[in-house]
Motif scaffolding. Structure first.
Motif, PDB file in Angstrom:
ATOM      1  N   ASP A  48       4.434   6.583  -2.303  1.00 39.03           N
ATOM      2  CA  ASP A  48       3.059   6.115  -2.083  1.00 39.03           C
ATOM      3  C   ASP A  48       2.005   7.198  -2.218  1.00 39.03           C
ATOM      4  O   ASP A  48       0.836   6.973  -1.908  1.00 39.03           O
ATOM      5  CB  ASP A  48       2.942   5.461  -0.695  1.00 39.03           C
ATOM      6  N   LYS A  49       2.395   8.397  -2.673  1.00 37.89           N
ATOM      7  CA  LYS A  49       1.457   9.502  -2.767  1.00 37.89           C
ATOM      8  C   LYS A  49       1.677  10.287  -4.055  1.00 37.89           C
ATOM      9  O   LYS A  49       2.804  10.346  -4.557  1.00 37.89           O
ATOM     10  CB  LYS A  49       1.635  10.454  -1.568  1.00 37.89           C
ATOM     11  N   PRO A  50       0.630  10.937  -4.577  1.00 37.24           N
ATOM     12  CA  PRO A  50       0.829  11.823  -5.728  1.00 37.24           C
ATOM     13  C   PRO A  50       1.752  12.976  -5.346  1.00 37.24           C
ATOM     14  O   PRO A  50       1.725  13.455  -4.214  1.00 37.24           O
ATOM     15  CB  PRO A  50      -0.591  12.331  -6.037  1.00 37.24           C
ATOM     16  N   MET A  51       2.539  13.423  -6.287  1.00 41.23           N
ATOM     17  CA  MET A  51       3.495  14.493  -6.040  1.00 41.23           C
ATOM     18  C   MET A  51       2.836  15.721  -5.429  1.00 41.23           C
ATOM     19  O   MET A  51       3.399  16.368  -4.539  1.00 41.23           O
ATOM     20  CB  MET A  51       4.190  14.869  -7.356  1.00 41.23           C
ATOM     21  N   ILE A  52       1.629  16.067  -5.874  1.00 43.08           N
ATOM     22  CA  ILE A  52       0.951  17.276  -5.420  1.00 43.08           C
ATOM     23  C   ILE A  52       0.654  17.243  -3.929  1.00 43.08           C
ATOM     24  O   ILE A  52       0.518  18.295  -3.289  1.00 43.08           O
ATOM     25  CB  ILE A  52      -0.361  17.476  -6.227  1.00 43.08           C
ATOM     26  N   TYR A  53       0.594  16.055  -3.326  1.00 50.85           N
ATOM     27  CA  TYR A  53       0.329  15.951  -1.891  1.00 50.85           C
ATOM     28  C   TYR A  53       1.418  16.629  -1.064  1.00 50.85           C
ATOM     29  O   TYR A  53       1.143  17.177   0.010  1.00 50.85           O
ATOM     30  CB  TYR A  53       0.247  14.480  -1.472  1.00 50.85           C
ATOM     31  N   TYR A  54       2.659  16.585  -1.535  1.00 51.64           N
ATOM     32  CA  TYR A  54       3.790  17.059  -0.738  1.00 51.64           C
ATOM     33  C   TYR A  54       3.772  18.576  -0.532  1.00 51.64           C
ATOM     34  O   TYR A  54       3.873  19.040   0.616  1.00 51.64           O
ATOM     35  CB  TYR A  54       5.103  16.569  -1.349  1.00 51.64           C
ATOM     36  N   PRO A  55       3.665  19.387  -1.588  1.00 53.23           N
ATOM     37  CA  PRO A  55       3.608  20.833  -1.343  1.00 53.23           C
ATOM     38  C   PRO A  55       2.347  21.258  -0.600  1.00 53.23           C
ATOM     39  O   PRO A  55       2.398  22.172   0.229  1.00 53.23           O
ATOM     40  CB  PRO A  55       3.663  21.444  -2.752  1.00 53.23           C
ATOM     41  N   ILE A  56       1.225  20.601  -0.886  1.00 52.20           N
ATOM     42  CA  ILE A  56      -0.013  20.956  -0.192  1.00 52.20           C
ATOM     43  C   ILE A  56       0.112  20.676   1.299  1.00 52.20           C
ATOM     44  O   ILE A  56      -0.239  21.513   2.137  1.00 52.20           O
ATOM     45  CB  ILE A  56      -1.216  20.191  -0.793  1.00 52.20           C
ATOM     46  N   SER A  57       0.623  19.500   1.647  1.00 50.60           N
ATOM     47  CA  SER A  57       0.724  19.136   3.063  1.00 50.60           C
ATOM     48  C   SER A  57       1.706  20.043   3.792  1.00 50.60           C
ATOM     49  O   SER A  57       1.488  20.396   4.957  1.00 50.60           O
ATOM     50  CB  SER A  57       1.135  17.666   3.219  1.00 50.60           C
ATOM     51  N   LYS A  70      -2.888   1.769   4.997  1.00 53.54           N
ATOM     52  CA  LYS A  70      -2.354   1.099   6.192  1.00 53.54           C
ATOM     53  C   LYS A  70      -1.526   2.062   7.040  1.00 53.54           C
ATOM     54  O   LYS A  70      -1.582   2.025   8.273  1.00 53.54           O
ATOM     55  CB  LYS A  70      -1.516  -0.109   5.774  1.00 53.54           C
ATOM     56  N   SER A  71      -0.770   2.930   6.385  1.00 49.24           N
ATOM     57  CA  SER A  71       0.024   3.925   7.111  1.00 49.24           C
ATOM     58  C   SER A  71      -0.885   4.903   7.847  1.00 49.24           C
ATOM     59  O   SER A  71      -0.615   5.292   8.984  1.00 49.24           O
ATOM     60  CB  SER A  71       0.934   4.684   6.140  1.00 49.24           C
ATOM     61  N   GLU A  74     -11.297   8.754   9.807  1.00 46.47           N
ATOM     62  CA  GLU A  74     -11.689   7.374   9.506  1.00 46.47           C
ATOM     63  C   GLU A  74     -12.446   7.290   8.188  1.00 46.47           C
ATOM     64  O   GLU A  74     -12.285   6.330   7.426  1.00 46.47           O
ATOM     65  CB  GLU A  74     -12.542   6.817  10.647  1.00 46.47           C
ATOM     66  N   LYS A  75     -13.274   8.281   7.908  1.00 42.76           N
ATOM     67  CA  LYS A  75     -14.004   8.299   6.640  1.00 42.76           C
ATOM     68  C   LYS A  75     -13.042   8.425   5.462  1.00 42.76           C
ATOM     69  O   LYS A  75     -13.267   7.838   4.398  1.00 42.76           O
ATOM     70  CB  LYS A  75     -15.004   9.452   6.634  1.00 42.76           C
ATOM     71  N   LEU A  76     -11.975   9.201   5.651  1.00 49.28           N
ATOM     72  CA  LEU A  76     -10.985   9.341   4.587  1.00 49.28           C
ATOM     73  C   LEU A  76     -10.325   8.005   4.266  1.00 49.28           C
ATOM     74  O   LEU A  76      -9.982   7.726   3.110  1.00 49.28           O
ATOM     75  CB  LEU A  76      -9.910  10.354   4.991  1.00 49.28           C
ATOM     76  N   LEU A  77     -10.127   7.186   5.289  1.00 49.05           N
ATOM     77  CA  LEU A  77      -9.485   5.888   5.099  1.00 49.05           C
ATOM     78  C   LEU A  77     -10.231   5.037   4.084  1.00 49.05           C
ATOM     79  O   LEU A  77      -9.613   4.293   3.308  1.00 49.05           O
ATOM     80  CB  LEU A  77      -9.399   5.145   6.429  1.00 49.05           C
ATOM     81  N   ASP A  78     -11.565   5.144   4.079  1.00 46.49           N
ATOM     82  CA  ASP A  78     -12.367   4.326   3.162  1.00 46.49           C
ATOM     83  C   ASP A  78     -12.050   4.631   1.701  1.00 46.49           C
ATOM     84  O   ASP A  78     -12.180   3.770   0.833  1.00 46.49           O
ATOM     85  CB  ASP A  78     -13.864   4.569   3.421  1.00 46.49           C
ATOM     86  N   GLY A  79     -11.611   5.859   1.445  1.00 52.33           N
ATOM     87  CA  GLY A  79     -11.329   6.250   0.066  1.00 52.33           C
ATOM     88  C   GLY A  79     -10.004   5.757  -0.461  1.00 52.33           C
ATOM     89  O   GLY A  79      -9.709   5.923  -1.653  1.00 52.33           O
ATOM     90  N   TYR A  80      -9.185   5.137   0.393  1.00 54.73           N
ATOM     91  CA  TYR A  80      -7.872   4.655  -0.038  1.00 54.73           C
ATOM     92  C   TYR A  80      -7.803   3.133  -0.138  1.00 54.73           C
ATOM     93  O   TYR A  80      -6.720   2.577  -0.381  1.00 54.73           O
ATOM     94  CB  TYR A  80      -6.793   5.167   0.921  1.00 54.73           C
ATOM     95  N   GLY A  81      -8.937   2.474   0.050  1.00 50.19           N
ATOM     96  CA  GLY A  81      -8.985   1.027  -0.129  1.00 50.19           C
ATOM     97  C   GLY A  81      -8.030   0.284   0.786  1.00 50.19           C
ATOM     98  O   GLY A  81      -7.884   0.615   1.963  1.00 50.19           O
ATOM     99  N   GLU A  82      -7.354  -0.720   0.220  1.00 49.82           N
ATOM    100  CA  GLU A  82      -6.418  -1.541   0.992  1.00 49.82           C
ATOM    101  C   GLU A  82      -4.966  -1.230   0.628  1.00 49.82           C
ATOM    102  O   GLU A  82      -4.089  -2.071   0.741  1.00 49.82           O
ATOM    103  CB  GLU A  82      -6.716  -3.027   0.751  1.00 49.82           C
ATOM    104  N   SER A  83      -4.735  -0.008   0.205  1.00 45.30           N
ATOM    105  CA  SER A  83      -3.390   0.401  -0.215  1.00 45.30           C
ATOM    106  C   SER A  83      -2.442   0.483   0.967  1.00 45.30           C
ATOM    107  O   SER A  83      -2.852   0.534   2.132  1.00 45.30           O
ATOM    108  CB  SER A  83      -3.456   1.766  -0.906  1.00 45.30           C
TER     109      SER A  83
END
Length: 289
Positions: free
Chosen positions: A30-39, A278-279, A265-274
């Motif tokens: 559910d996430k771009p690959m680049i999210y994993y090393p960054i996080s 929800k997670s 909460e503001k970040l949530l708006d950028g992910y729509g209803e994906s």
């Protein structure tokens, strides 16, 4: 300490998928690959990042990630015009930004396990240069190392024919002297600077240490179609069964105090209803309770 994320290369093992986009922008569940090393690096305390991309993909990374401020960190994007080897990343980063040491991580490597962020933090706190070791049945696909009876590294090997041994996962910690070694490296027969040659410079001066990743840690190189699908399935199973997120910079930013619940909460708006949104909503609900 600076985090250097390698997200360049041609991704030729994944053609035709990566003909039009970077490998590190592909989804792992559910996430771009680049999210994993960054996080992972964020959870280990890294706040300043240099992200190495190709010129073709640079704008896509900038559009996805921004300048990092939404997660309470900072990103700079540097372009590598051709594959020149992992150590070449240091030639792109402003030398003054390496004074406090650095950690180099491959953008297509995924780590999961109990206390993995703490293990990376321990690696970063080691002096000089440091690597992980990961026991595999066949080390022929990886760089590896051998130990003597006292547990000291005696030999670094770029590739061996086969056999069980310690592979070197794609996280490397270096101190502020790294450029003094990089500038003297000679390209290998394939025309690239080799990470093993850089590590050998530290080993020759007894300045290379290691830490073994235990059996409870999963390490996946998502550079092939099979491994990419295996990684996605691993993330899917854990997240759906345990109701937790893996590899989310948004969650790490919140739990590390880098952003406030209101910012989250503001970040949530950028992910729509994906499903990812929800997670994140569940994360916020649990955080507030």
């Amino acid at each position: 300490m600076r985090g250097i994320v390698l997200a360049g290369g041609l991704g030729s093992r994944l053609w035709p998928i990566t003909k039009v986009t970077s490998k590190q922008l592909l989804p792992v569940y559910d996430k771009p690959m680049i999210y994993y090393p960054i996080s992972l690096l964020m959870a280990a305390g890294i706040r300043e990042f240099s992200i190495i991309t190709t010129r073709k993909d640079s704008e896509d990374f900038k559009f996805l990630l921004g300048d990092g401020s939404k997660w309470g960190v900072s990103f700079e994007f540097l372009c590598q015009d051709a594959p020149k080897g992992l150590p070449d990343a240091f030639n792109l980063v402003d030398k003054s930004k390496l004074n406090d040491g650095s950690v180099l991580i491959l953008g297509d490597n995924l780590f999961y396990g109990s206390q993995i962020a703490q293990k990376v933090m321990q690696l970063l706190n080691r002096p000089d240069s440091a690597i992980f070791g990961y026991l595999v049945n066949d080390v022929s696909f990886f760089g590896s190392f051998e130990l003597d009876s006292d547990g000291a590294i005696t030999k670094l090997i770029e590739k061996v024919s086969s056999g069980r041994g310690f592979a070197i996962p794609g996280i490397y910690k270096f101190d502020s002297t790294v450029m003094s070694y990089v500038k003297d490296l000679i390209p290998s027969k394939r025309g690239e600077l080799e990470i093993t040659d850089l590590l050998k410079c530290y080993l020759l001066e007894n300045r290379l240490s290691y830490q073994i990743l235990d059996r409870g840690t999963a390490w996946l190189d998502t550079g092939t179609v099979e491994n990419l699908n295996q990684a996605a399935e691993l993330i899917r199973v854990i997240q759906t069964r345990q109701g937790m997120l893996i590899g989310s910079p948004d969650e790490v930013a919140l739990r590390s105090g880098l952003i406030s619940p209101a910012d989250f909460e503001k970040l949530l708006d950028g992910y729509g209803e994906s499903e990812y949104a929800k997670s994140l909503l569940n994360v916020l609900s649990g955080y507030e309770n």
